[in-house]
Scaffold this motif. Sequence first.
Motif, PDB file in Angstrom:
ATOM      1  N   GLY A 155      33.923  -1.407  -0.907  1.00 37.82           N
ATOM      2  CA  GLY A 155      35.140  -0.674  -1.212  1.00 37.82           C
ATOM      3  C   GLY A 155      35.576   0.153  -0.021  1.00 37.82           C
ATOM      4  N   TYR A 156      36.308   1.213  -0.299  1.00 42.73           N
ATOM      5  CA  TYR A 156      36.789   2.090   0.763  1.00 42.73           C
ATOM      6  C   TYR A 156      36.827   3.526   0.262  1.00 42.73           C
ATOM      7  CZ  TYR A 156      41.240   2.024  -1.767  1.00 42.73           C
ATOM      8  OH  TYR A 156      42.209   2.149  -2.740  1.00 42.73           O
ATOM      9  N   HIS A 157      36.995   4.446   1.185  1.00 46.98           N
ATOM     10  CA  HIS A 157      37.106   5.851   0.821  1.00 46.98           C
ATOM     11  C   HIS A 157      38.013   6.569   1.807  1.00 46.98           C
ATOM     12  CE1 HIS A 157      34.157   6.145   4.049  1.00 46.98           C
ATOM     13  NE2 HIS A 157      34.499   7.429   4.163  1.00 46.98           N
ATOM     14  N   VAL A 158      38.611   7.647   1.349  1.00 45.86           N
ATOM     15  CA  VAL A 158      39.369   8.561   2.205  1.00 45.86           C
ATOM     16  C   VAL A 158      38.959   9.978   1.841  1.00 45.86           C
ATOM     17  CG1 VAL A 158      41.354   7.049   2.594  1.00 45.86           C
ATOM     18  CG2 VAL A 158      41.323   8.557   0.593  1.00 45.86           C
ATOM     19  N   ARG A 159      38.960  10.862   2.823  1.00 47.70           N
ATOM     20  CA  ARG A 159      38.598  12.251   2.540  1.00 47.70           C
ATOM     21  C   ARG A 159      39.294  13.195   3.509  1.00 47.70           C
ATOM     22  NH1 ARG A 159      33.577  14.280   5.486  1.00 47.70           N
ATOM     23  NH2 ARG A 159      32.870  12.615   6.888  1.00 47.70           N
ATOM     24  N   GLY A 160      39.462  14.410   3.053  1.00 48.28           N
ATOM     25  CA  GLY A 160      40.077  15.426   3.891  1.00 48.28           C
ATOM     26  C   GLY A 160      39.664  16.798   3.420  1.00 48.28           C
ATOM     27  N   GLY A 161      39.713  17.755   4.336  1.00 47.60           N
ATOM     28  CA  GLY A 161      39.303  19.100   3.964  1.00 47.60           C
ATOM     29  C   GLY A 161      39.583  20.096   5.062  1.00 47.60           C
ATOM     30  N   VAL A 162      38.954  21.232   4.950  1.00 43.79           N
ATOM     31  CA  VAL A 162      39.101  22.288   5.946  1.00 43.79           C
ATOM     32  C   VAL A 162      37.744  22.948   6.158  1.00 43.79           C
ATOM     33  CG1 VAL A 162      39.745  24.025   4.215  1.00 43.79           C
ATOM     34  CG2 VAL A 162      40.439  24.324   6.608  1.00 43.79           C
TER      35      VAL A 162
END
Length: 222
Positions: A155-162
Amino acid sequence: MLTVKKLLLSLALIILPVVSLADEENANRVHWSLELKGGANFPAAPNWQDFYGKSSTSEFGSSLAYKVIRQIEVGIEGTYLSANGNGQALLHGGQPAQASQVSYELIPLNVFVLARGVISEDQLLVPYLGGGWTRMFYREEVNGQNMTVRGSTDGYHVRGGVQLLLDTIDPCSAKNLYDEFKVYHTYFFTEAKYTHAVAGTNPSGTVNLGGISYLGGLLFEF
């Protein structure tokens, strides 16, 4: 001829300190990042709460990445999720079975590219965004019925944050970390991650084993 020699000597005296400084900066720059993280995962599988009694489960893991340049890194991440509940087996390959107790485990392995918005080394808040390929390993066991489903899917994943720089909050600890372990920066971070990995193990169709995770932890750059 003497003038040319003087010119070459002058250029050497100018260039050598610059080259030396560049080598020193490259040797001292941040090359790696290590994340230790944990939080809650909200599975995308339908009727998860009916199977396991609540809408989320815990997720813990870590990642290691190499910085191609200061702002861009490539790495690998592994996390672990588990749940126990009563009800129908989510991934049972035959007819849905009423189970006295069901245990469920997921191990997502992620290979990612990530960009961090670093402008200066003393930047207090640093946003980041990334994503990549996911290999999802799963296992579900129905206790008392000798029924186990296991396998893996892509599958795949995306992530973001600070991330929040902790060095200025406790400079003494930051200095000790550098002196003992060559840790340049320590951050606290929070992030959201979406994972999509479909497995065709359910008789009624496929199941997305991914979901949305809300995680927090510590980031060490060295």
